[in-house]
Enzyme design. Structure first.
Site, PDB file in Angstrom:
ATOM      1  CB  THR A   7      -1.250 -70.536  55.097  1.00  0.00           C
ATOM      2  OG1 THR A   7      -0.766 -69.287  54.663  1.00  0.00           O
ATOM      3  CG2 THR A   7      -0.241 -71.603  54.737  1.00  0.00           C
ATOM      4  CG  ASP A  51      -3.776 -64.286  51.452  1.00  0.00           C
ATOM      5  OD1 ASP A  51      -2.833 -64.917  50.968  1.00  0.00           O
ATOM      6  OD2 ASP A  51      -3.633 -63.447  52.372  1.00  0.00           O
ATOM      7  CB  SER A  52      -6.181 -63.322  56.519  1.00  0.00           C
ATOM      8  OG  SER A  52      -4.829 -63.068  56.802  1.00  0.00           O
ATOM      9  CB  SER A  53      -3.520 -60.021  52.513  1.00  0.00           C
ATOM     10  OG  SER A  53      -2.462 -60.691  53.130  1.00  0.00           O
ATOM     11  CG  ASP A  84      -0.393 -62.575  56.061  1.00  0.00           C
ATOM     12  OD1 ASP A  84       0.538 -63.109  56.690  1.00  0.00           O
ATOM     13  OD2 ASP A  84      -0.472 -62.592  54.818  1.00  0.00           O
ATOM     14  CB  THR A 270       4.819 -47.018  72.196  1.00  0.00           C
ATOM     15  OG1 THR A 270       6.196 -47.075  71.808  1.00  0.00           O
ATOM     16  CG2 THR A 270       4.394 -48.398  72.662  1.00  0.00           C
ATOM     17  CD  GLN A 271       7.865 -45.310  65.936  1.00  0.00           C
ATOM     18  OE1 GLN A 271       8.889 -45.596  65.337  1.00  0.00           O
ATOM     19  NE2 GLN A 271       7.116 -44.282  65.592  1.00  0.00           N
ATOM     20  CB  CYS A 272       8.294 -49.631  71.759  1.00  0.00           C
ATOM     21  SG  CYS A 272       9.441 -48.286  71.921  1.00  0.00           S
TER      22      CYS A 272
HETATM   23  N1  ASP Z   1      -1.274 -64.943  53.532  1.00  0.00           N
HETATM   24  C1  ASP Z   1      -1.808 -65.910  54.455  1.00  0.00           C
HETATM   25  C2  ASP Z   1      -3.073 -65.349  55.076  1.00  0.00           C
HETATM   26  O1  ASP Z   1      -2.987 -64.547  55.968  1.00  0.00           O
HETATM   27  C3  ASP Z   1      -0.817 -66.247  55.491  1.00  0.00           C
HETATM   28  C4  ASP Z   1      -1.293 -67.269  56.503  1.00  0.00           C
HETATM   29  O2  ASP Z   1      -2.394 -67.751  56.501  1.00  0.00           O
HETATM   30  O3  ASP Z   1      -0.503 -67.626  57.373  1.00  0.00           O
HETATM   31  O4  ASP Z   1      -4.147 -65.673  54.652  1.00  0.00           O
END
Ligand code: ASP
Length: 335
Positions: A7, A51-53, A84, A270-272
């Protein structure tokens, strides 16, 4: 400073209105304050910022290569990264960069640099200051950290905790390494000591690992399907509470066969959102222990996954993988 995307460097696509990464030179132009910092900053950018996704292990290998090639010439490194998956990248790098004794600080922002209310400037400027903070010859933070919204956290202790607050990251089981206020305050007793060995990069990462969250509607068919995925090397089980899971025979038998017949590593975390597993506490945890699950203690999912990718990449014996996994190697777990 290494720009990967996120972002921080995005702009609105005129046609769709969606945020997309733009190139690095335009990002740098938006921060004239960089000229005021009394450090020499060189920059390098991913050819195609993402985008880091879309991050993949090959991007971590590229980052490790860039750091290795430039390691001797710089006091520290700042990686601009989408929020992300920042915790995954920081965790992966913490393991891949062996004997790291210089700061590697990841940062990003919740609003693009061009936005009037952006959080990007403070994040970048303080990250650069942290990466360049030395006590004589010694860097103050010789480890991989995430700096975001006034806090420096250990990278492999961090999770993305908010999709809307500027304060997007949390290290649920470890206190911040530094706090930025009127002064930039380092908590030195929480920061790793620089290791003695020679800096080295291990890029070999094994990818055939699954993260499986236990939940009440998990069926026998679903679990059978997962454990029969070809070439599967490890399953990170996100269990209930202090490391507990169902004790129904079909469940235990399937997991038992994973370990004994297929040689797949089973990890218990753990998922906690906070705290550690203590599987010896309940019958429901003891059954898992008896199968031979690895004790992930208070590791985050991000750290457990990337630590297994790294350890399996070393081609160690099964016993050696378990013993390395169950002890802290980069400050990623509490014992
Ligand atoms: N979707 C964006 C990413 O991870 C979100 C961010 O940068 O905050 O690239």
């Amino acid at each position: 400073m290494i720009y990967t995307g996120g972002t921080i460097g995005m702009r609105k696509d005129i046609q769709t209105g969606a945020l997309v990464p733009f190139d690095f030179s335009r990002l740098i132009d938006q921060i004239p304050e960089l000229q005021l910092i009394d450090k020499k900053i060189d920059t390098v950018s991913f050819e195609n910022p993402i985008d880091s996704s879309n991050i993949q292990p090959r991007h971590w290998q590229l980052l490790a290569d860039i750091i290795a090639e430039n390691y001797d010439n710089y006091d520290g490194f700042v990686i601009l990264h989408g929020s992300d998956t920042m915790a995954y990248t920081a965790s992966a790098l913490s393991f891949m960069l062996e004997n790291l004794s210089k700061p590697v600080i990841l940062t990003g922002s919740q609003l693009p640099i061009g936005d009037l209310r952006t959080d990007a400037k403070e994040n970048i400027i303080t990250s650069i200051q942290i990466a360049g903070s030395y006590n004589g010859e010694k860097p103050i933070v010789p480890e991989v950290g995430i700096y975001f919204e006034f806090k420096l956290l250990r990278g492999n202790r961090t999770v993305k905790a908010s999709s809307e607050h500027f304060n997007a990251f949390d290290a649920p089981n470890y206190l911040p390494l530094a706090q930025s206020g009127v002064d930039l305050k380092f908590f030195r007793d929480r920061i790793l000591n620089p290791p003695d060995g020679i800096f080295n990069v291990q890029k070999n990462l094994v990818e055939n690992i699954i993260v499986l969250k236990i939940h009440p509607a998990l069926t026998k068919d679903y679990l059978s399907y997962i454990i029969n995925i070809p070439k599967l090397k490890a399953i990170i089980l996100e269990t209930y509470g202090s490391g507990n899971a169902p004790t129904e025979p079909w469940f235990i038998d399937l997991l038992q066969s994973v370990v004994t017949k297929k040689g797949i590593h089973l990890i218990n975390i753990t998922q906690c959102q906070r705290g550690s597993i203590s599987p010896e506490k309940y019958e429901t945890g003891r059954k898992l222990m008896a199968i031979g699950t690895f004790d992930g203690k208070d590791m985050t999912t991000e750290a457990a996954l990337t630590k297994m990718m790294y350890l399996l990449g070393k081609k160690l014996s099964k016993k050696a993988v378990k013993s390395a996994f169950e002890r802290p190697i980069r400050g990623e777990m509490t014992i």
